[in-house]
Write an enzyme that holds these catalytic residues in place. Structure first.
Site, mmCIF file in Angstrom:
data_model
loop_
_atom_site.group_PDB
_atom_site.id
_atom_site.type_symbol
_atom_site.label_atom_id
_atom_site.label_comp_id
_atom_site.label_asym_id
_atom_site.label_seq_id
_atom_site.Cartn_x
_atom_site.Cartn_y
_atom_site.Cartn_z
ATOM 1 C CG ASP A 1 13.055 14.680 6.236
ATOM 2 O OD1 ASP A 1 12.737 15.574 7.057
ATOM 3 O OD2 ASP A 1 13.592 14.919 5.145
ATOM 4 C CG LEU A 2 9.607 14.168 12.202
ATOM 5 C CD1 LEU A 2 9.644 14.630 13.643
ATOM 6 C CD2 LEU A 2 8.448 13.191 11.996
ATOM 7 C CE LYS A 3 13.550 20.575 8.246
ATOM 8 N NZ LYS A 3 14.789 21.234 7.769
ATOM 9 N N GLY B 1 12.767 17.506 22.226
ATOM 10 C CA GLY B 1 13.794 18.412 22.703
ATOM 11 C C GLY B 1 14.112 19.553 21.764
ATOM 12 N NE ARG C 1 17.196 27.013 18.717
ATOM 13 C CZ ARG C 1 18.037 27.984 18.403
ATOM 14 N NH1 ARG C 1 17.663 29.245 18.531
ATOM 15 N NH2 ARG C 1 19.243 27.716 17.954
ATOM 16 C CG HIS D 1 25.739 23.904 24.193
ATOM 17 N ND1 HIS D 1 25.190 22.700 23.818
ATOM 18 C CD2 HIS D 1 26.151 24.501 23.045
ATOM 19 C CE1 HIS D 1 25.265 22.561 22.506
ATOM 20 N NE2 HIS D 1 25.835 23.649 22.005
ATOM 21 C CB ILE E 1 28.738 26.141 29.976
ATOM 22 C CG1 ILE E 1 29.615 27.083 30.819
ATOM 23 C CG2 ILE E 1 28.525 26.703 28.577
ATOM 24 C CD1 ILE E 1 31.021 27.236 30.251
ATOM 25 C CE1 TYR F 1 20.274 26.583 27.784
ATOM 26 C CE2 TYR F 1 21.075 24.328 27.973
ATOM 27 C CZ TYR F 1 20.581 25.365 27.203
ATOM 28 O OH TYR F 1 20.375 25.182 25.862
ATOM 29 C CG ASP G 1 23.266 18.712 28.695
ATOM 30 O OD1 ASP G 1 22.540 19.713 28.740
ATOM 31 O OD2 ASP G 1 24.081 18.506 27.783
#
Length: 340
Positions: A45-47, A68, A70, A111, A113, A115, A141
């Site tokens: 859990d990188l938080k 991957g 944002r 998603h 579609i 891109y 993808d």
């Protein structure tokens, strides 16, 4: 969930030691986890500060990090490329997104579609007079994003062998998909590009399309060259002189009707048996549960046994290096003790 893991799968298939860091409740369902084959798994859990410390320790000895999220998410976690490079200047840091790290859409959800739509690729897929057809997530993808991720990582590793330094690799599905338009843009520039569904390779040409057989299955026909086209006509039992000239697009509708009626008169497998040994570019359209039994796939070993029954074998093939059959995907966090 698609291109990042797929790029990692390609690297693992070719012998890379890949570790997947997963969140406590992994979003990948059991069926989709097959894409995580051939690697080890660690749940963090990188938080949580302690988890980030563990991740930072792994990064210090890694050749490559791929992520991957944002843009900005990894920076907020203290695991951005600048932070990671401080302790590992040889690190290749590959960022896999839909829109890319910059631009007005970079923070927007999307998603496959979406891109493909903005790249212009989606507008070219489909039949004349019908809506564009999303190609599952194979083209964006996997074929674009995941493949380019692996290519970018490998290219950066080659460059590092001379410079001694790592760098950031910004991979976006939008960028990758746009590469597929290289010949389409050339056709448009030359003024020979027709609307969707009216060109040589987009179901416009009757000699490059799929046709239904009498048993409700399909044949793929791709006889572009004259020699293959003549053999195809022979397979159908018609002569070149008895059909309209295919060089005239005005005849394509009539040719399609002739081909469709002839092919619908027999079963898929009967046509394939008749085409055996003939260069006419006719093949069966196989369903997913049929591919492993096709003689060519079976002899070449295109598919290998796996926990889900079978899976695509690693590719490409090398002259000296033998790629091992991929391991089944690990359970989430399965390798925590060993990695820690």
């Amino acid at each position: 969930m698609g291109p990042g893991p797929f790029g990692g799968m390609l690297l693992a298939d070719m012998g890379a030691d890949v570790v997947t860091i997963e969140q406590p409740a992994p979003p990948l369902g059991t069926a989709i986890r097959t894409i995580l084959r051939g690697r080890r798994s660690l749940t963090l859990d990188l938080k949580v500060p302690k988890a980030r410390t563990i991740a930072q320790a792994l990064v210090r000895t890694a050749d490559v990090v791929t992520e991957g999220f944002r843009p900005g998410v990894m920076e907020r976690l203290g695991l951005g490329p600048e932070e990671c490079a401080r302790d590992n200047e040889r690190l290749i840091y590959a960022r896999m997104t839909g829109w890319g790290q910059t631009g007005p859409l970079s923070q927007r959800a999307g998603h496959d579609i979406n891109y493909l739509a903005v790249s212009g690729v989606l507008s070219r897929i489909g039949r004349e007079g019908a809506s564009p057809v999303p190609p599952v997530n194979y083209l964006g993808d996997l074929g674009a994003g995941g493949m380019l991720l692996a290519v970018g990582v490998l290219a950066a590793l080659v460059e590092r062998s001379t410079s001694g330094r790592g760098q950031v690799v910004d991979v976006s599905i939008l960028d990758a998909a746009s590469l597929f338009l290289v010949s389409t843009i050339a056709q448009q520039y030359l003024g020979v590009l027709e609307p969707r569904g009216r060109n040589l390779l987009d179901t416009g040409a009757p000699f490059y399309d799929c046709y239904e057989t009498s048993d409700g299955r399909y044949l793929a026909v791709g006889c572009l060259e004259d020699a293959f086209y003549h053999n195809f006509l022979g397979l159908l039992g018609v002569s070149l002189e008895s059909v309209p000239d295919r060089a005239d697009r005005a005849n394509w509708a009539e040719l399609r009707k002739i081909f469709a009626e002839r092919i619908a008169s027999d079963t898929r497998d009967a046509w394939c048996a008749a085409a055996e040994g003939i260069d006419c570019c006719v093949t069966p359209v196989l369903e997913a549960d049929e591919v492993v039994q096709h003689p060519h796939n079976r002899e070449r070993g295109v598919f290998v046994p796996s926990a889900s029954g079978f899976a695509p074998a690693p590719a490409p093939r090398f002259g000296r290096t033998t790629l091992a059959a991929p391991d089944d995907p690990p359970a989430a966090g399965a390798d925590a003790d060993e990695l820690l």
